[in-house]
Design a protein around this motif. Structure first.
Motif, mmCIF file in Angstrom:
data_model
loop_
_atom_site.group_PDB
_atom_site.id
_atom_site.type_symbol
_atom_site.label_atom_id
_atom_site.label_comp_id
_atom_site.label_asym_id
_atom_site.label_seq_id
_atom_site.Cartn_x
_atom_site.Cartn_y
_atom_site.Cartn_z
ATOM 1 N N ILE B 286 4.041 -8.184 4.566
ATOM 2 C CA ILE B 286 4.867 -7.351 3.683
ATOM 3 C C ILE B 286 4.082 -6.987 2.421
ATOM 4 C CG2 ILE B 286 6.919 -7.337 2.189
ATOM 5 C CD1 ILE B 286 8.356 -8.946 4.339
ATOM 6 N N VAL B 289 0.975 -4.673 3.196
ATOM 7 C CA VAL B 289 1.389 -3.295 3.492
ATOM 8 C C VAL B 289 1.803 -2.610 2.193
ATOM 9 C CG1 VAL B 289 3.146 -1.893 4.638
ATOM 10 C CG2 VAL B 289 2.016 -3.720 5.890
ATOM 11 N N HIS B 290 2.511 -3.352 1.350
ATOM 12 C CA HIS B 290 2.945 -2.780 0.073
ATOM 13 C C HIS B 290 1.752 -2.359 -0.778
ATOM 14 C CE1 HIS B 290 4.542 -2.960 -4.109
ATOM 15 N NE2 HIS B 290 5.490 -2.260 -3.537
ATOM 16 N N LEU B 293 -0.244 0.655 1.221
ATOM 17 C CA LEU B 293 0.483 1.868 1.619
ATOM 18 C C LEU B 293 0.056 3.106 0.821
ATOM 19 C CD1 LEU B 293 2.525 2.733 3.669
ATOM 20 C CD2 LEU B 293 4.356 2.003 2.157
ATOM 21 N N PRO B 294 -0.083 3.022 -0.514
ATOM 22 C CA PRO B 294 -0.524 4.216 -1.258
ATOM 23 C C PRO B 294 -1.880 4.749 -0.787
ATOM 24 C CG PRO B 294 0.326 2.590 -2.785
ATOM 25 C CD PRO B 294 0.250 1.924 -1.439
#
Lengths: 274, 414
Positions: B286, B289-290, B293-294
């Motif tokens: 989690i 990915v956070h 992601l950008p």
């Protein structure tokens, strides 16, 4: 966006797609939104619901010698590293865009590589190489490596700005009798300034957020804010961390708004020129 | 047309132009040189010296110089000659006083456990008093019978040179057998291949999740009116600019068993006892990915912005179903840019250290963790350097592919 003759399947697809996108954006923002209110909680644990409001943890953050010492260190190391990276990176970007020479693309790849080499390797390599030179446990070693990590961002942003730069301005300036230094100062620099500043901001956050190299190179005297947060999270996560986090989020918001403003400005300059 | 063009001073123009261009090139190189020199000293040389350290093997040669020299001419059969035993006696007598013995015994203990105490015990009996005509070998075997075991001598022989592939082999779960050929270590001693595998596997999943979540958002933002997309873009950029440690701390707060997600789900009656979301693989995925992601959304967005919408409109007006038009016309155009973004995310994942270290269990740690562990905790720099070198080689190979695909001069930030 959706025409009113769209079939139910198309409508369903359209709204599902939008929902997914909104959920992803919520996912991106949720940690930031979740931690800020907790910094105002009077509770000693970082849990919801918040029973009463208090500035207690901000007092803890700003009144604590360790936190303040680390904040001070971050504000010593990051600006110094930024200055070094920005000056060297800007000169290099000007050189790289001004002429073609053999091995240029290879050189560019090397200059960008600090961005992709795993930080642990940079940290361990610098630690083993710097410790016989007496560059561990002091500010200089930390500043040098942080600057190296920030260089690629400056090179990339300044080169990107220079690629849209109209070189006949340099020729015009030279034909009017300015020497290259004066031309750079009075013509080139003001026009590429947004690129230089945004590269500098990237370099600044790189250093300001860096913890792995700091783990290896910094002694107890050079503990930076992220390093302090790292041990804080590892040992016991107290709401003082939430206060620190809230301060940092405020800080990064300011940086982001500055950057967006600069981008808008440079876009205006570019469109005005065209 | 035969006479070359000349400048006002009579010099051929071609020659003058070439000189001018050389001067320009020279100026360009002079501008890049300070940065090149700076990176050489702060970045390239330290990393290269790390690579060398992965094959560096100085301990035995330093502590036992005579033994190392003599044992090289040993035929590796039976026990070495008496001369080698006397050289060892001489070396041990010296090494215990100049402090080099500790490192050598630590190094040999990696080869055969118990070697450290054997060397220490033997060194205490030095110098050896051997009457003329007596065998030094017998004296040694009397001190400890392991000196009569050829394997203990093979261990010295393997380390009698100042470089060795030992650490690199260990990092790949290999070890040299008696004839010097690498072979897989016994199953219960293997560790590193699975760590490399886990690093690749976790990076792959993070990349896939980032693509699945990032692609639609980038598409949505690229097709919204500029004012709206600029506003929503802030929601992508703000987390991107926020300190990674702030985000990890926030995820711990959200995911812990008393955290917001668990208490929310329990209040809604979906679960009746807290899910384990933090300090395991889920938490690491989690948060990673956070963080990454950008790095998918931003480059994908700029690729999608450059695709004219008229192509898809044309396909639809020619009778294609919108989904088919998207899949056949739009998606292939985004593929190169998006794939490059994915490769960059994968490369960045490979080196992750902080997020797994703070949000994962011991089974979720990636290669970087072990590099740091061997540097700081067990002070086994050979192992740290070898694992680091393999990680570096993997990263650089992928980076070479990336710069071939994208071209580093076309790299841009957001």
């Amino acid at each position: 966006m959706l025409p009113n003759y769209a079939s139910p399947v198309e409508k369903l697809w359209y709204w599902t797609f939008r929902l997914v996108c909104v959920l992803v954006l919520v996912f991106l923002m949720s940690p930031l939104l979740a931690i800020i209110p907790l910094s105002f909680s009077a509770d000693s644990f970082l849990v919801y619901p918040i029973k009463s409001f208090s500035w207690r943890w901000y007092g803890e953050f700003f009144g604590n010698g360790e936190w303040m010492h680390s904040l001070k260190n971050s504000f010593i190391v990051a600006p110094a590293a930024t200055l070094l990276a920005t000056v060297l990176g800007t000169l290099a970007a000007v050189g790289l865009t001004s002429s073609n020479f053999p091995g240029k693309s290879l050189l560019m790849t090397v200059l960008i590589s600090p961005m992709v080499v795993p930080v642990v390797i940079v940290g361990v390599g610098a630690y083993l190489f710097f410790s016989p030179l007496g560059l561990t446990n002091n500010y200089l070693g930390l500043i040098l490596v942080h600057a190296a990590l920030g260089v690629p961002f400056v090179v990339i942003t300044v080169s990107a700005t220079l690629s849209g730069f109209n070189t006949s301005l340099i020729k015009a300036s030279a034909s009017l009798g300015a020497n290259p230094l004066l031309t750079f100062r009075k013509v080139v620099l003001p026009l590429i300034a947004p690129g230089v500043v945004s590269g500098a901001l990237f370099a600044f956050t790189t250093s300001f957020d860096e913890v792995v190299v700091t783990l290896f190179l910094a002694g107890p005297e050079q503990v930076t804010l992220p390093r302090q947060m790292f041990s804080g999270i590892k040992e016991n996560i107290s709401p003082a961390i939430a206060a620190a986090a809230a301060v940092l989020i405020l800080f990064s918001t300011t940086l982001l708004l500055t950057l967006e403003w600069l981008r808008g400005r440079s876009e205006r300059i570019r469109t005005a020129k065209a | 047309m035969n006479a070359p063009l000349t400048a006002a001073d009579g010099e051929p123009l071609k020659k003058k132009l070439a000189r001018e261009q050389r001067l320009k090139q020279f100026k360009a190189i002079a501008l890049v040189a300070p940065l090149g020199l700076f990176l050489l000293l702060t970045f390239l040389v330290p990393i290269t010296s790390l690579l060398f350290r992965s094959v560096d093997n100085p301990e035995v040669v330093t502590a036992l110089p005579h033994t190392s020299q003599l044992i090289r001419s040993w035929d590796q059969r039976g026990l070495p000659s008496d001369a080698v035993y006397s050289a060892l006696a001489e070396d041990l007598a010296r090494a215990k006083t100049d402090g080099t013995l500790a490192d050598a015994s630590k190094r040999l203990n990696m080869e055969i456990s118990g070697y450290r105490s054997l060397l220490m015990r033997t060194a205490r009996k030095m110098p050896l008093h051997v009457a003329p005509g007596e065998s030094v070998r017998d004296h040694f075997i009397q001190i400890d019978e392991r000196w009569g075991d050829p394997d203990h001598w093979h261990a010295i022989a393997r380390n009698a040179k100042s470089w060795s592939p030992y650490y690199l082999y260990r990092s790949l779960d290999l070890r040299e057998n008696k004839s010097g050929v690498p072979e897989l270590t016994p199953v219960n001693e293997r560790a590193y291949l699975s760590i490399f595998g886990r690093t690749m596997w976790m990076s792959l999943w993070v990349t896939v999740f980032c693509m699945l979540l990032g692609y639609p958002v980038a598409y949505w933002l690229a097709n919204l009116p500029k004012r709206q997309s600029n506003l929503l873009m802030i929601l992508v950029l703000l987390p991107f600019w926020t300190s990674v440690l702030v985000r990890v701390a926030a995820w711990i707060v959200l995911l812990q068993s008393e955290g917001l997600i668990n208490s929310g789900l329990m209040a809604l009656g979906i679960i009746d006892h807290p899910l384990q979301l933090a300090f395991n693989r889920t938490g690491v995925y989690i948060a990673m990915v956070h963080i990454l992601l950008p790095f998918v959304i931003l480059p994908s967005y700029s690729v999608m912005k450059s695709i004219p919408p008229s192509y898809v409109k044309a396909a639809i007006s020619l009778g294609d179903h919108p989904f088919a038009a998207f899949w056949k016309i739009y998606f292939p155009q985004t593929l190169p840019g998006v794939a490059a973004g994915a490769l960059l995310v994968f490369i960045m994942c490979l080196g992750y250290y902080i997020t797994p270290a703070l949000l994962g269990s011991p089974e979720d740690q990636m290669v970087s963790y072990y590099v740091a562990f061997y540097t700081n905790v067990t002070i086994n720099w050979g192992m740290a350097a070898a694992l680091g070198s393999l990680l570096l080689i993997a990263t650089l190979a992928l980076y070479a592919v990336y710069s071939k695909l994208v071209g580093t001069d076309r790299l841009s930030l957001g």
